[in-house]
Design a protein around this motif. Sequence first.
Motif, PDB file in Angstrom:
ATOM      1  N   GLN A   1       0.877  -1.200   0.166  1.00 15.67           N
ATOM      2  CA  GLN A   1      -0.018   0.004   0.111  1.00 15.67           C
ATOM      3  C   GLN A   1       0.947   1.355  -0.033  1.00 15.67           C
ATOM      4  O   GLN A   1       0.442   2.378  -0.279  1.00 15.67           O
ATOM      5  CB  GLN A   1      -0.710  -0.127   1.162  1.00 15.67           C
ATOM      6  CG  GLN A   1      -1.848   1.210   1.190  1.00 15.67           C
ATOM      7  CD  GLN A   1      -2.860   1.233   2.476  1.00 15.67           C
ATOM      8  OE1 GLN A   1      -2.738   0.023   3.136  1.00 15.67           O
ATOM      9  NE2 GLN A   1      -3.856   2.139   2.494  1.00 15.67           N
ATOM     10  N   HIS A   2       2.060   1.089   0.441  1.00 15.10           N
ATOM     11  CA  HIS A   2       2.923   2.280   0.811  1.00 15.10           C
ATOM     12  C   HIS A   2       4.048   2.464  -0.056  1.00 15.10           C
ATOM     13  O   HIS A   2       4.616   3.440  -0.257  1.00 15.10           O
ATOM     14  CB  HIS A   2       3.291   2.571   2.181  1.00 15.10           C
ATOM     15  CG  HIS A   2       1.810   2.613   3.139  1.00 15.10           C
ATOM     16  ND1 HIS A   2       1.310   3.889   3.027  1.00 15.10           N
ATOM     17  CD2 HIS A   2       1.296   1.732   3.814  1.00 15.10           C
ATOM     18  CE1 HIS A   2       0.073   3.587   4.130  1.00 15.10           C
ATOM     19  NE2 HIS A   2       0.211   2.381   4.574  1.00 15.10           N
ATOM     20  N   TRP A   3       4.688   1.170  -0.674  1.00 13.51           N
ATOM     21  CA  TRP A   3       6.008   1.283  -1.106  1.00 13.51           C
ATOM     22  C   TRP A   3       5.833   1.378  -2.561  1.00 13.51           C
ATOM     23  O   TRP A   3       5.302   0.855  -3.287  1.00 13.51           O
ATOM     24  CB  TRP A   3       6.725   0.187  -0.892  1.00 13.51           C
ATOM     25  CG  TRP A   3       7.115   0.296   0.869  1.00 13.51           C
ATOM     26  CD1 TRP A   3       6.568  -0.514   1.837  1.00 13.51           C
ATOM     27  CD2 TRP A   3       8.146   0.865   1.309  1.00 13.51           C
ATOM     28  NE1 TRP A   3       7.094  -0.323   3.007  1.00 13.51           N
ATOM     29  CE2 TRP A   3       8.133   0.529   2.868  1.00 13.51           C
ATOM     30  CE3 TRP A   3       9.260   1.569   0.985  1.00 13.51           C
ATOM     31  CZ2 TRP A   3       9.086   1.186   3.871  1.00 13.51           C
ATOM     32  CZ3 TRP A   3      10.245   1.998   1.820  1.00 13.51           C
ATOM     33  CH2 TRP A   3       9.870   1.685   3.359  1.00 13.51           C
TER      34      TRP A   3
ATOM     35  N   ALA B   1       5.293   6.307   0.939  1.00 10.15           N
ATOM     36  CA  ALA B   1       3.993   7.420   0.571  1.00 10.15           C
ATOM     37  C   ALA B   1       3.156   7.036   1.599  1.00 10.15           C
ATOM     38  O   ALA B   1       2.816   5.928   1.878  1.00 10.15           O
ATOM     39  CB  ALA B   1       3.528   7.532  -0.698  1.00 10.15           C
ATOM     40  N   GLY B   2       2.277   8.216   2.244  1.00 13.00           N
ATOM     41  CA  GLY B   2       1.363   8.068   3.197  1.00 13.00           C
ATOM     42  C   GLY B   2       0.029   7.490   2.478  1.00 13.00           C
ATOM     43  O   GLY B   2       0.127   7.404   1.404  1.00 13.00           O
TER      44      GLY B   2
ATOM     45  N   HIS C   1      -5.915  15.681   0.886  1.00 12.59           N
ATOM     46  CA  HIS C   1      -4.609  15.762   0.431  1.00 12.59           C
ATOM     47  C   HIS C   1      -4.406  14.220  -0.507  1.00 12.59           C
ATOM     48  O   HIS C   1      -3.898  13.327  -0.170  1.00 12.59           O
ATOM     49  CB  HIS C   1      -3.662  15.271   1.707  1.00 12.59           C
ATOM     50  CG  HIS C   1      -4.098  16.651   2.649  1.00 12.59           C
ATOM     51  ND1 HIS C   1      -3.126  17.649   2.330  1.00 12.59           N
ATOM     52  CD2 HIS C   1      -4.477  16.867   3.486  1.00 12.59           C
ATOM     53  CE1 HIS C   1      -3.472  18.780   3.224  1.00 12.59           C
ATOM     54  NE2 HIS C   1      -4.433  17.935   4.184  1.00 12.59           N
ATOM     55  N   PRO C   2      -4.887  14.385  -1.896  1.00 13.87           N
ATOM     56  CA  PRO C   2      -4.690  13.464  -2.836  1.00 13.87           C
ATOM     57  C   PRO C   2      -3.113  12.962  -2.950  1.00 13.87           C
ATOM     58  O   PRO C   2      -2.862  11.921  -3.518  1.00 13.87           O
ATOM     59  CB  PRO C   2      -5.315  13.930  -3.916  1.00 13.87           C
ATOM     60  CG  PRO C   2      -5.206  15.499  -3.821  1.00 13.87           C
ATOM     61  CD  PRO C   2      -5.520  15.746  -2.350  1.00 13.87           C
ATOM     62  N   SER C   3      -2.372  13.885  -2.697  1.00 10.49           N
ATOM     63  CA  SER C   3      -0.927  13.617  -3.031  1.00 10.49           C
ATOM     64  C   SER C   3      -0.421  13.532  -1.421  1.00 10.49           C
ATOM     65  O   SER C   3       0.268  14.776  -1.093  1.00 10.49           O
ATOM     66  CB  SER C   3      -0.226  14.551  -3.723  1.00 10.49           C
ATOM     67  OG  SER C   3      -0.976  14.601  -5.228  1.00 10.49           O
ATOM     68  N   PRO C   4      -0.189  12.603  -0.957  1.00  9.49           N
ATOM     69  CA  PRO C   4       0.282  12.448   0.674  1.00  9.49           C
ATOM     70  C   PRO C   4       1.955  12.523   0.512  1.00  9.49           C
ATOM     71  O   PRO C   4       2.366  12.607  -0.449  1.00  9.49           O
ATOM     72  CB  PRO C   4      -0.099  10.874   0.974  1.00  9.49           C
ATOM     73  CG  PRO C   4      -0.279  10.082  -0.236  1.00  9.49           C
ATOM     74  CD  PRO C   4      -0.606  11.326  -1.241  1.00  9.49           C
TER      75      PRO C   4
ATOM     76  N   LYS D   1      14.687  12.341  -0.865  1.00  7.74           N
ATOM     77  CA  LYS D   1      13.985  13.551  -1.244  1.00  7.74           C
ATOM     78  C   LYS D   1      12.535  13.520  -0.179  1.00  7.74           C
ATOM     79  O   LYS D   1      12.138  12.369  -0.307  1.00  7.74           O
ATOM     80  CB  LYS D   1      13.411  13.348  -2.911  1.00  7.74           C
ATOM     81  CG  LYS D   1      14.578  13.565  -3.830  1.00  7.74           C
ATOM     82  CD  LYS D   1      14.198  13.713  -5.138  1.00  7.74           C
ATOM     83  CE  LYS D   1      15.228  13.918  -6.210  1.00  7.74           C
ATOM     84  NZ  LYS D   1      14.796  14.127  -7.459  1.00  7.74           N
ATOM     85  N   ALA D   2      11.929  14.377   0.049  1.00  4.77           N
ATOM     86  CA  ALA D   2      10.951  14.590   0.625  1.00  4.77           C
ATOM     87  C   ALA D   2       9.835  15.351  -0.080  1.00  4.77           C
ATOM     88  O   ALA D   2      10.093  16.635  -0.242  1.00  4.77           O
ATOM     89  CB  ALA D   2      11.178  15.146   1.967  1.00  4.77           C
TER      90      ALA D   2
END
Length: 206
Positions: free
Chosen positions: A101-103, A154-155, A161-164, A203-204
């Motif tokens: 889900q996040h990677w 990613a969150g 916030h569609p782009s977490p 990068k953040a």
Amino acid sequence: MPFPVRKPLCRCLALVVGSVVAHAAHAQRDVPSAGKAPFFLTLQIGGGAGLVAVGGGVQLAHQKLEPELLLGRVPGRLSGQPLTIFTFKTTYLPVRPTFGQHWRASAGVGGYINYTTGATMRDSRDTKVYQRGYYWFSTKVRTGIFVAPRLTYAGNPTLAHPSPPRVSGYAEFGTNDLYLLSRLPNKGAPSFTELLTLGFGSKASW
């Protein structure tokens, strides 16, 4: 007989077209909030941008294109005098498979151009150091290419916030014009491994 058949057909086509247009309009209203360009900050070590470089940029083309500006520094103990490097580079991420889900893993390719200040970086036009025509380009300006494998966390996206927020770590393997041109007239020296530059970064984005 063709006229009675043609009228219902036209009505059906009108309904289909109207439905498609309405759906497209609704999707278009959703694009600005879901497709806004996320900003990101970068911290990089090596890679031709300096011993340490910081900067940032914006993600475009559905987060597949990343133009950015970096400010790098090389301490005097490594170069005789401190050097400052200004770099503009762009990374393209054509493939971004997800894991769970996040990677997300990705393989980026890109290019850069930078300018180095400092007295130890002699200008190619300095006739006191180089004979006329020895370098036909400025030794203070470098252009290069690179590949950059990356791993991103990613969150969870939400309507607000569609782009977490995302945090990425990457490696960067590349070379530049000076390294390549130094090999052309000198076959076998330097070796291909000596032509490569290596960097690591994070990068953040939000």
